[in-house]
Write a protein that holds these residues in place. Sequence first.
Motif, PDB file in Angstrom:
ATOM      1  N   ARG A  28       0.791  -1.238  -0.038  1.00  0.00           N
ATOM      2  CA  ARG A  28      -0.008   0.053  -0.026  1.00  0.00           C
ATOM      3  C   ARG A  28       0.893   1.333   0.072  1.00  0.00           C
ATOM      4  NH1 ARG A  28      -5.094   1.784   1.491  1.00  0.00           N
ATOM      5  NH2 ARG A  28      -5.648  -0.079   1.855  1.00  0.00           N
ATOM      6  N   MET A  29       0.702   2.204  -0.936  1.00  0.00           N
ATOM      7  CA  MET A  29       1.376   3.278  -1.048  1.00  0.00           C
ATOM      8  C   MET A  29       0.511   4.432  -0.836  1.00  0.00           C
ATOM      9  SD  MET A  29       3.491   5.160  -4.312  1.00  0.00           S
ATOM     10  CE  MET A  29       2.505   6.559  -4.363  1.00  0.00           C
ATOM     11  N   THR A  30       0.575   5.147   0.280  1.00  0.00           N
ATOM     12  CA  THR A  30      -0.432   6.327   0.422  1.00  0.00           C
ATOM     13  C   THR A  30       0.156   7.526   0.326  1.00  0.00           C
ATOM     14  OG1 THR A  30      -1.420   5.017   2.426  1.00  0.00           O
ATOM     15  CG2 THR A  30      -2.177   7.209   2.231  1.00  0.00           C
ATOM     16  N   PRO A  31       0.081   8.374  -1.023  1.00  0.00           N
ATOM     17  CA  PRO A  31       0.763   9.554  -1.147  1.00  0.00           C
ATOM     18  C   PRO A  31       0.510  10.751  -0.144  1.00  0.00           C
ATOM     19  CG  PRO A  31      -0.544   8.920  -3.051  1.00  0.00           C
ATOM     20  CD  PRO A  31      -1.066   7.990  -1.743  1.00  0.00           C
ATOM     21  N   LEU A  32       1.659  11.420   0.489  1.00  0.00           N
ATOM     22  CA  LEU A  32       1.540  12.192   1.552  1.00  0.00           C
ATOM     23  C   LEU A  32       1.075  13.586   1.010  1.00  0.00           C
ATOM     24  CD1 LEU A  32       4.940  11.394   3.034  1.00  0.00           C
ATOM     25  CD2 LEU A  32       2.606  10.729   3.831  1.00  0.00           C
ATOM     26  N   ASP A  33       0.437  13.720  -0.208  1.00  0.00           N
ATOM     27  CA  ASP A  33       0.184  15.050  -0.690  1.00  0.00           C
ATOM     28  C   ASP A  33      -1.244  15.546  -0.315  1.00  0.00           C
ATOM     29  OD1 ASP A  33      -1.317  13.584  -2.297  1.00  0.00           O
ATOM     30  OD2 ASP A  33       0.016  14.054  -4.232  1.00  0.00           O
ATOM     31  N   GLY A  34      -2.017  14.701   0.063  1.00  0.00           N
ATOM     32  CA  GLY A  34      -3.574  14.667   0.571  1.00  0.00           C
ATOM     33  C   GLY A  34      -4.271  14.666  -0.611  1.00  0.00           C
ATOM     34  N   VAL A  35      -3.940  14.419  -1.830  1.00  0.00           N
ATOM     35  CA  VAL A  35      -4.534  14.663  -3.310  1.00  0.00           C
ATOM     36  C   VAL A  35      -4.660  13.527  -3.792  1.00  0.00           C
ATOM     37  CG1 VAL A  35      -4.455  15.663  -5.450  1.00  0.00           C
ATOM     38  CG2 VAL A  35      -3.857  17.059  -3.511  1.00  0.00           C
ATOM     39  N   GLU A  90      12.919  -1.444   6.824  1.00  0.00           N
ATOM     40  CA  GLU A  90      11.848  -1.926   7.393  1.00  0.00           C
ATOM     41  C   GLU A  90      10.560  -1.925   6.171  1.00  0.00           C
ATOM     42  OE1 GLU A  90      10.760   2.364   9.100  1.00  0.00           O
ATOM     43  OE2 GLU A  90      11.713   0.970  10.490  1.00  0.00           O
ATOM     44  N   ARG A  91       9.481  -2.588   6.932  1.00  0.00           N
ATOM     45  CA  ARG A  91       8.286  -2.817   5.614  1.00  0.00           C
ATOM     46  C   ARG A  91       7.347  -1.526   5.960  1.00  0.00           C
ATOM     47  NH1 ARG A  91       6.141  -9.094   6.698  1.00  0.00           N
ATOM     48  NH2 ARG A  91       8.243 -10.197   6.028  1.00  0.00           N
ATOM     49  N   ASP A  92       7.436  -0.660   6.729  1.00  0.00           N
ATOM     50  CA  ASP A  92       6.415   0.327   7.039  1.00  0.00           C
ATOM     51  C   ASP A  92       7.424   1.696   7.086  1.00  0.00           C
ATOM     52  OD1 ASP A  92       4.489   2.216   7.470  1.00  0.00           O
ATOM     53  OD2 ASP A  92       3.728   1.227   9.335  1.00  0.00           O
ATOM     54  N   PHE A  93       7.269   2.466   6.215  1.00  0.00           N
ATOM     55  CA  PHE A  93       8.276   3.620   6.000  1.00  0.00           C
ATOM     56  C   PHE A  93       7.690   5.000   5.063  1.00  0.00           C
ATOM     57  CE2 PHE A  93       9.479   0.850   3.003  1.00  0.00           C
ATOM     58  CZ  PHE A  93       9.763   1.543   1.784  1.00  0.00           C
ATOM     59  N   GLU A  94       8.278   6.041   5.487  1.00  0.00           N
ATOM     60  CA  GLU A  94       7.938   7.376   4.557  1.00  0.00           C
ATOM     61  C   GLU A  94       9.112   7.254   3.361  1.00  0.00           C
ATOM     62  OE1 GLU A  94       7.888  11.797   5.106  1.00  0.00           O
ATOM     63  OE2 GLU A  94       6.564  10.905   6.478  1.00  0.00           O
ATOM     64  N   LEU A  98       7.383  11.578  -0.115  1.00  0.00           N
ATOM     65  CA  LEU A  98       6.429  11.370  -1.267  1.00  0.00           C
ATOM     66  C   LEU A  98       5.134  10.412  -0.723  1.00  0.00           C
ATOM     67  CD1 LEU A  98       8.759  10.488  -4.284  1.00  0.00           C
ATOM     68  CD2 LEU A  98       7.385  12.580  -4.088  1.00  0.00           C
ATOM     69  N   ALA A  99       5.363   9.662  -0.042  1.00  0.00           N
ATOM     70  CA  ALA A  99       4.499   8.516   0.208  1.00  0.00           C
ATOM     71  C   ALA A  99       4.710   7.672   1.451  1.00  0.00           C
ATOM     72  CB  ALA A  99       3.998   7.560  -0.954  1.00  0.00           C
ATOM     73  N   ARG A 100       3.755   7.036   2.296  1.00  0.00           N
ATOM     74  CA  ARG A 100       3.845   6.126   3.124  1.00  0.00           C
ATOM     75  C   ARG A 100       3.763   4.868   2.363  1.00  0.00           C
ATOM     76  NH1 ARG A 100       5.610   6.922   7.354  1.00  0.00           N
ATOM     77  NH2 ARG A 100       5.783   5.078   8.808  1.00  0.00           N
ATOM     78  N   MET A 101       4.725   4.005   2.609  1.00  0.00           N
ATOM     79  CA  MET A 101       4.902   2.619   1.994  1.00  0.00           C
ATOM     80  C   MET A 101       4.627   1.474   3.092  1.00  0.00           C
ATOM     81  SD  MET A 101       6.069   3.569  -1.108  1.00  0.00           S
ATOM     82  CE  MET A 101       6.353   2.135  -2.026  1.00  0.00           C
TER      83      MET A 101
END
Length: 156
Positions: A28-35, A90-94, A98-101
Motif C-alpha cells: 500500500r502506497m499512500t501519497p503524502l500530498d493529500g490529493v 523496514e516494511r512500513d516507512f515514509e 512522497l508517500a507512506r509505504m
Amino acid sequence: MQSSFLAERILTKVLPGHGFTMRLGSLRMTPLDGVNAPILYDPREPGGIADGYHAWLEREDGELLDPSIFQTLAMRGVPVPEDGYLTWRERDFELDGLARMLYEELPGLELFGIEESEPHLARMMKIAMTGIPDRTPGTVHLDLRWRPGHGPSAGG
C-alpha cells in the motif's frame, strides 16, 4: 514478480549467503500530498490476485530490496528514479516525503510455474550475468495462487 525472482537468483550467484528471500504479499502506497489516492496491490481485495499483489526481497533482519516498484510508480507519474531500486530497513516507512509505504507479507500465497519457466529464466540469467543479448523467444510462467485454505475467504 519476475524481477524479484531474477534478482534473488543473481544475488545468490554473485553474493552467496546474501540472506535475501523473496516475499509475496501486498503493498500500500499512500501519497503524502493529500490529493492523490492510495495505490494498492493487495490480493485480498475483491479483484483477487489478478488485480494486484507485490513481490520483493527481504533479509531476516528486515532489510528490504524492491527491484520493481520504482518502475511501477514512475509509470503512474510518481517522481521516482525509474531505473533504480528501493532499499529500506523496514516494511512500513515514509519514502522521501512522497508517500507512506506499507509492505505486508501474506504467507498464504505461493509461487508456481518455476519448472515450466526454467528454460527462459536460464536465458534471462545468462543475459544478466554476461550482458550478451539473447533474442530467443520464451515465456515465463511464474504466477501466484492461494495455498488451499489460505485465500481471503479463509481469513487471509
